[in-house]
Write a protein that holds these residues in place. Sequence first.
Motif, PDB file in Angstrom:
ATOM      1  N   ALA A 213       0.963  -1.137   0.102  1.00  0.00           N
ATOM      2  CA  ALA A 213       0.090   0.023  -0.232  1.00  0.00           C
ATOM      3  C   ALA A 213       1.043   1.283   0.095  1.00  0.00           C
ATOM      4  O   ALA A 213       0.351   2.520  -0.369  1.00  0.00           O
ATOM      5  CB  ALA A 213      -1.091  -0.111   1.065  1.00  0.00           C
ATOM      6  N   THR A 214       2.064   1.023   0.482  1.00  0.00           N
ATOM      7  CA  THR A 214       2.834   2.313   0.332  1.00  0.00           C
ATOM      8  C   THR A 214       3.521   2.745  -0.691  1.00  0.00           C
ATOM      9  O   THR A 214       4.222   3.916  -0.930  1.00  0.00           O
ATOM     10  CB  THR A 214       4.046   2.022   1.637  1.00  0.00           C
ATOM     11  N   LEU A 215       3.415   2.074  -2.124  1.00  0.00           N
ATOM     12  CA  LEU A 215       3.818   2.249  -3.208  1.00  0.00           C
ATOM     13  C   LEU A 215       3.267   3.737  -3.690  1.00  0.00           C
ATOM     14  O   LEU A 215       2.393   3.923  -3.742  1.00  0.00           O
ATOM     15  CB  LEU A 215       3.528   1.280  -4.435  1.00  0.00           C
ATOM     16  N   ARG A 216       4.331   4.515  -4.360  1.00  0.00           N
ATOM     17  CA  ARG A 216       3.685   5.950  -4.884  1.00  0.00           C
ATOM     18  C   ARG A 216       4.289   5.810  -6.172  1.00  0.00           C
ATOM     19  O   ARG A 216       5.158   6.763  -6.553  1.00  0.00           O
ATOM     20  CB  ARG A 216       4.383   7.101  -3.919  1.00  0.00           C
ATOM     21  N   PRO A 217       3.729   5.063  -7.379  1.00  0.00           N
ATOM     22  CA  PRO A 217       4.450   5.099  -8.599  1.00  0.00           C
ATOM     23  C   PRO A 217       4.354   6.537  -9.284  1.00  0.00           C
ATOM     24  O   PRO A 217       5.039   6.956 -10.260  1.00  0.00           O
ATOM     25  CB  PRO A 217       3.357   4.085  -9.310  1.00  0.00           C
ATOM     26  N   LYS A 218       3.172   7.269  -9.164  1.00  0.00           N
ATOM     27  CA  LYS A 218       3.100   8.739  -9.768  1.00  0.00           C
ATOM     28  C   LYS A 218       4.225   9.532  -9.446  1.00  0.00           C
ATOM     29  O   LYS A 218       4.328  10.598 -10.020  1.00  0.00           O
ATOM     30  CB  LYS A 218       1.847   9.131  -9.253  1.00  0.00           C
ATOM     31  N   LEU A 219       4.787   9.490  -8.011  1.00  0.00           N
ATOM     32  CA  LEU A 219       5.837  10.304  -7.530  1.00  0.00           C
ATOM     33  C   LEU A 219       7.177   9.633  -7.883  1.00  0.00           C
ATOM     34  O   LEU A 219       8.301  10.129  -7.069  1.00  0.00           O
ATOM     35  CB  LEU A 219       5.609  10.357  -5.962  1.00  0.00           C
ATOM     36  N   TYR A 220       7.297   8.501  -8.557  1.00  0.00           N
ATOM     37  CA  TYR A 220       8.654   7.592  -9.024  1.00  0.00           C
ATOM     38  C   TYR A 220       9.844   8.868  -9.440  1.00  0.00           C
ATOM     39  O   TYR A 220      10.776   8.807  -8.627  1.00  0.00           O
ATOM     40  CB  TYR A 220       8.397   6.811  -9.908  1.00  0.00           C
ATOM     41  N   TRP A 221       9.388   9.709 -10.396  1.00  0.00           N
ATOM     42  CA  TRP A 221      10.517  10.565 -10.574  1.00  0.00           C
ATOM     43  C   TRP A 221      10.837  11.758  -9.729  1.00  0.00           C
ATOM     44  O   TRP A 221      11.850  12.102  -9.780  1.00  0.00           O
ATOM     45  CB  TRP A 221      10.226  11.041 -12.121  1.00  0.00           C
ATOM     46  N   PHE A 222       9.876  12.122  -9.022  1.00  0.00           N
ATOM     47  CA  PHE A 222      10.188  12.927  -8.006  1.00  0.00           C
ATOM     48  C   PHE A 222      11.004  12.518  -7.049  1.00  0.00           C
ATOM     49  O   PHE A 222      12.285  13.282  -6.688  1.00  0.00           O
ATOM     50  CB  PHE A 222       9.036  13.541  -7.479  1.00  0.00           C
ATOM     51  N   ASN A 223      10.732  11.089  -6.584  1.00  0.00           N
ATOM     52  CA  ASN A 223      11.478  10.684  -5.583  1.00  0.00           C
ATOM     53  C   ASN A 223      13.104  10.137  -6.450  1.00  0.00           C
ATOM     54  O   ASN A 223      14.011  10.480  -5.545  1.00  0.00           O
ATOM     55  CB  ASN A 223      10.866   9.512  -5.016  1.00  0.00           C
ATOM     56  N   ALA A 224      12.946   9.888  -7.340  1.00  0.00           N
ATOM     57  CA  ALA A 224      14.361   9.714  -8.095  1.00  0.00           C
ATOM     58  C   ALA A 224      15.120  10.836  -7.973  1.00  0.00           C
ATOM     59  O   ALA A 224      16.414  11.009  -7.814  1.00  0.00           O
ATOM     60  CB  ALA A 224      14.187   9.007  -9.373  1.00  0.00           C
TER      61      ALA A 224
END
Length: 475
Positions: free
Chosen positions: A271-282
């Motif tokens: 449930a903690t996945l945030r695929p829409k924020l992947y590039w922000f986090n990267a």
Amino acid sequence: MLTILGFAMIATFLVLIMMKKMSPIAALVLIPALFCVFVGKGAKLGDYVLDGVTDLAPTAAMLMFAIVYFGVMIDVGLFDPVVRGILKFCKADPMRIVVGTAVLAAIVSLDGDGSTTFMITVSAMYPLYKRLKMSLVVMTGVAAMANGVMNTLPWGGPTARAATALKLDASDIFVPMIPALLVGLLFVFVLSYVLGVRERRRLGVLTLDEALVEEKVEEKETETVLVGAGGSGGSGDGKVSMRKGVTGGAGSGTDADEQDDDFQGLDPHRATLRPKLYWFNALLTVGLLTAMIMEVLPIPVLFLLGAALVLTVNFPHIPDQKARIAAHAENVLNVSGMVFAAAVFTGVLQGTGMVDHMAKWMVDVIPGSMGPHMALVTGILSLPLTYFMSNDGFYFGVLPVLAEAGAAHGVSPLEMARASLVGQPLHMSSPLVPAVYVLVGMAKVEFGDHTKFVVKWAALTCLVILGAGMLFGII
């Protein structure tokens, strides 16, 4: 007398933790306190401890917020593609898994921070080791040795310290050492292969479908908990039946691809996945590591800001933020507690003057005939000295003395500086290195077990680097 007591204190500490008579935290606190009294400076124990805590407080803060930062990044799925790539290569073959551990640790070590390397490596590989019942000390040992070789990067610390202490250019020290260090890293990979083959012989090799079928059966019987995964999806401590001598993959076609997707260390549906924020986090992580290498701000400040930002953006609701912090609280407490306990050990060693007397004694016992070979002597001494001392103590306290002795016999400071880097693969498993507690804590390995396993192999890696340096005429 201080020399004898210093060696006795270190020996007592190592024996007690390797025999599991005391926990590392208790030994790090009680043994130096007792020896401080033996030295006759018990009244100054408080000052020594506070001095040690003051020195290590920034490191403890860095580790606390780095664990939260990378723990959250693991939760939101930043490293899932890397994990999938490594695990797809590893399949269910113990040999490939051990080699994959070394490769992953070496790659992540490029950021120059041991704690970061160990957090990412253990989070990626731990579920696979547990699932296949592999030896966890093999994982910690291989990761520590790979990181130790890479720790010689100019931004890793030791090279910069050697350059500062001897007033040299870091690139003049490091660049000529690259061939010898590459030999050392290759040796770690070969050693990983050998250890992996040994694990394969002990356990056998599963095909993916065997592992998955067994896992699905066990998931009905026990709840699975994965380190830093923020959910379940592995087999935890469940038993996996091994079939000796069976090799191969999961088959072919669509079924094999689906099994590859299932055979992961991190739950792909947590449930903690945030695929829409992947590039922000990267981009945030790349920016953070770049700022760390460029020393834009002190590392503890960078991780403090990074942890606050990543929590706020990925988990805007306060209950979710509290849940993420709580999920990683155990690792934070274990590591920070160990660092502050180590502050007692280092504080007493330095405050009583034990470390200075030990270093002076080791320099004094070097025969005069060894003068022309001081670079070799320095390389050999770097093993025990960087293990029993902090890098600061060795590079700023001992190396200048050794360099002066070498200069008297025509040995250049550059050779001495390069030789001083040899002991880093062993240093990274020293009880005085805070990052090692991240490694053993997240891997749930006893520090004594890790020490007994890794010391001999790490020392051999150091000697390989020293031998390659001499062969290439670098040292």
